[in-house]
Design a protein around this motif. Structure first.
Motif, short mmCIF file in Angstrom:
data_model
loop_
_atom_site.label_atom_id
_atom_site.label_comp_id
_atom_site.label_asym_id
_atom_site.label_seq_id
_atom_site.Cartn_x
_atom_site.Cartn_y
_atom_site.Cartn_z
N MET A 178 1.98 6.17 9.49
CA MET A 178 0.77 6.94 9.26
C MET A 178 1.06 8.42 9.06
N THR A 179 2.13 8.91 9.68
CA THR A 179 2.53 10.30 9.43
C THR A 179 2.96 10.48 7.99
N ILE A 180 3.74 9.53 7.49
CA ILE A 180 4.21 9.61 6.11
C ILE A 180 3.05 9.50 5.13
N THR A 181 2.13 8.56 5.36
CA THR A 181 1.00 8.42 4.44
C THR A 181 0.10 9.64 4.48
N ALA A 182 -0.08 10.23 5.66
CA ALA A 182 -0.88 11.46 5.75
C ALA A 182 -0.22 12.59 4.97
N SER A 183 1.11 12.67 5.04
CA SER A 183 1.84 13.68 4.29
C SER A 183 1.68 13.47 2.78
N PHE A 184 1.80 12.21 2.35
CA PHE A 184 1.61 11.91 0.94
C PHE A 184 0.20 12.27 0.47
N ALA A 185 -0.80 11.90 1.28
CA ALA A 185 -2.18 12.18 0.90
C ALA A 185 -2.42 13.68 0.78
N GLY A 186 -1.87 14.45 1.73
CA GLY A 186 -2.01 15.90 1.67
C GLY A 186 -1.31 16.49 0.45
N ALA A 187 -0.12 15.96 0.15
CA ALA A 187 0.64 16.46 -1.00
C ALA A 187 -0.06 16.13 -2.31
N ILE A 188 -0.67 14.94 -2.40
CA ILE A 188 -1.41 14.57 -3.60
C ILE A 188 -2.60 15.50 -3.82
N SER A 189 -3.31 15.82 -2.75
CA SER A 189 -4.42 16.77 -2.86
C SER A 189 -3.93 18.13 -3.33
N PHE A 190 -2.78 18.56 -2.80
CA PHE A 190 -2.20 19.84 -3.21
C PHE A 190 -1.84 19.82 -4.69
N LEU A 191 -1.18 18.75 -5.13
CA LEU A 191 -0.77 18.66 -6.53
C LEU A 191 -1.98 18.60 -7.46
N LEU A 217 0.83 -1.21 0.00
CA LEU A 217 0.00 0.00 0.00
C LEU A 217 0.86 1.26 0.00
N MET A 218 1.98 1.22 0.73
CA MET A 218 2.89 2.36 0.73
C MET A 218 3.48 2.56 -0.67
N ALA A 219 3.81 1.47 -1.35
CA ALA A 219 4.32 1.56 -2.71
C ALA A 219 3.27 2.15 -3.64
N ALA A 220 2.00 1.76 -3.43
CA ALA A 220 0.91 2.30 -4.25
C ALA A 220 0.75 3.80 -4.02
N MET A 221 0.87 4.22 -2.77
CA MET A 221 0.76 5.65 -2.45
C MET A 221 1.89 6.43 -3.12
N THR A 222 3.11 5.89 -3.05
CA THR A 222 4.26 6.56 -3.68
C THR A 222 4.08 6.66 -5.19
N ALA A 223 3.63 5.56 -5.80
CA ALA A 223 3.41 5.55 -7.25
C ALA A 223 2.33 6.55 -7.65
#
Length: 293
Positions: free
Chosen positions: A143-156, A9-15
């Motif tokens: 969970m901190t990292i995934t929350a950061s990724f989710a926020g950054a994806i929304s921003f992008l 799931l982390m790999a999917a979030m990064t991709a």
């Protein structure tokens, strides 16, 4: 199996994150997205625990101000063979708890006054053991990292609406779809990771407190109270809901797509299966010299 699923799931979030960056600006966009992600995660790594505790007005306690709770956590940490975390109390009537911190050496557990007043000593021990399991598994960092990724994806995705290359993103319709679907996909992955880590923390937490049924009883009570008692700080900061042992925003009734937590009945069933008929050992001893909290 839980760790393998989390890694996937982390790999999917990064991709997903890099893909959104590539749609906006090609290879350069993906590189910029990666730089943003690294910066956000570095900030989160060092500061997320302080930010979250401040959001919930948590106050740190010690062996003088809350001897029973601190002694209990110390005993559980010894059971888990891990450093003693800082202990915080949150003034809210809803029973709940969470853990935070970048690693076991720099971690904290927080319990609400409602938890300390409404649950038995054994149930509180089980809840604190669950939170220690999150720390031991480094779920707080995940969970901190995934929350950061989710926020950054929304921003992008929002950035793409105004500054993205329309040919690359499929025109205005493609940009609108990206703005809606990318954050939704990120949220789904984030919630799937959160749910998988809860099951693992339940299992290891039960091992730490040495009685799965204490945790099963605690989960049942916390969910019942959470449905009727508001946690105002959590309502103001819904992005922190996944950190709590039970969803503080009146938890979902089923394992739905957008739920941050697994179905409580499923968690209890897993704990009951784990319990089987083992020899039940006592909880770590805790002094009676002062009130909870």
């Amino acid at each position: 199996m839980g760790y393998v699923r989390t890694a996937m799931l982390m790999a999917a979030m990064t991709a997903l994150f890099l893909g959104v960056g590539a749609l906006i600006g090609g290879a350069n966009g993906a590189l910029i997205a990666l730089v943003i992600a690294v910066g956000m995660n570095l900030f989160s790594y060092w500061n997320s625990d302080k930010v979250v505790l401040r959001m919930h007005n948590a106050r740190q306690v010690d062996a003088r101000s809350a001897p029973d709770l601190v002694n209990l956590v110390a005993g559980l940490a010894q059971n888990a063979d891990m450093p003693m975390p800082k202990v915080f109390v949150i003034e809210t009537d809803q029973p709940n708890a969470f853990a935070t911190g970048r690693n076991p050496e720099n971690a904290a557990v927080a319990a609400t006054t409602g938890l300390l007043q409404r649950l038995s000593r054994e149930e509180i021990a089980a809840v604190m053991a669950h939170e220690l399991a999150h720390i031991k598994n480094r779920d707080t960092l995940i969970m901190t990292i995934t929350a950061s990724f989710a926020g950054a994806i929304s921003f992008l995705a929002n950035f793409a609406m105004f500054f993205g290359n329309r040919e690359r993103t499929g025109g205005i319709v493609g940009q609108l779809a990206l703005m809606i679907l990318a954050p939704m996909a990120a949220a789904l992955v984030q919630m799937a990771i959160s749910r998988s880590r809860e099951y693992e923390a339940d299992r290891i937490g039960a091992e730490i407190c040495r009685n799965p049924m204490w945790l099963a009883s605690a989960l049942r009570k916390i969910e019942a109270f959470a449905k009727g008692i508001d946690n105002h700080a959590a309502e103001r900061n819904p992005a922190t809901a996944h950190m709590f042992i039970i969803n503080p925003l009146h938890a979902f009734a089923h394992d739905k797509l957008f739920s941050t937590h697994p179905n409580t009945a499923n968690r209890i069933a897993a704990l009951e299966k784990m319990a089987g008929a083992p020899v039940q050992r006592p909880a770590p001893s805790v002094g009676r010299s002062g009130p909870w909290g």
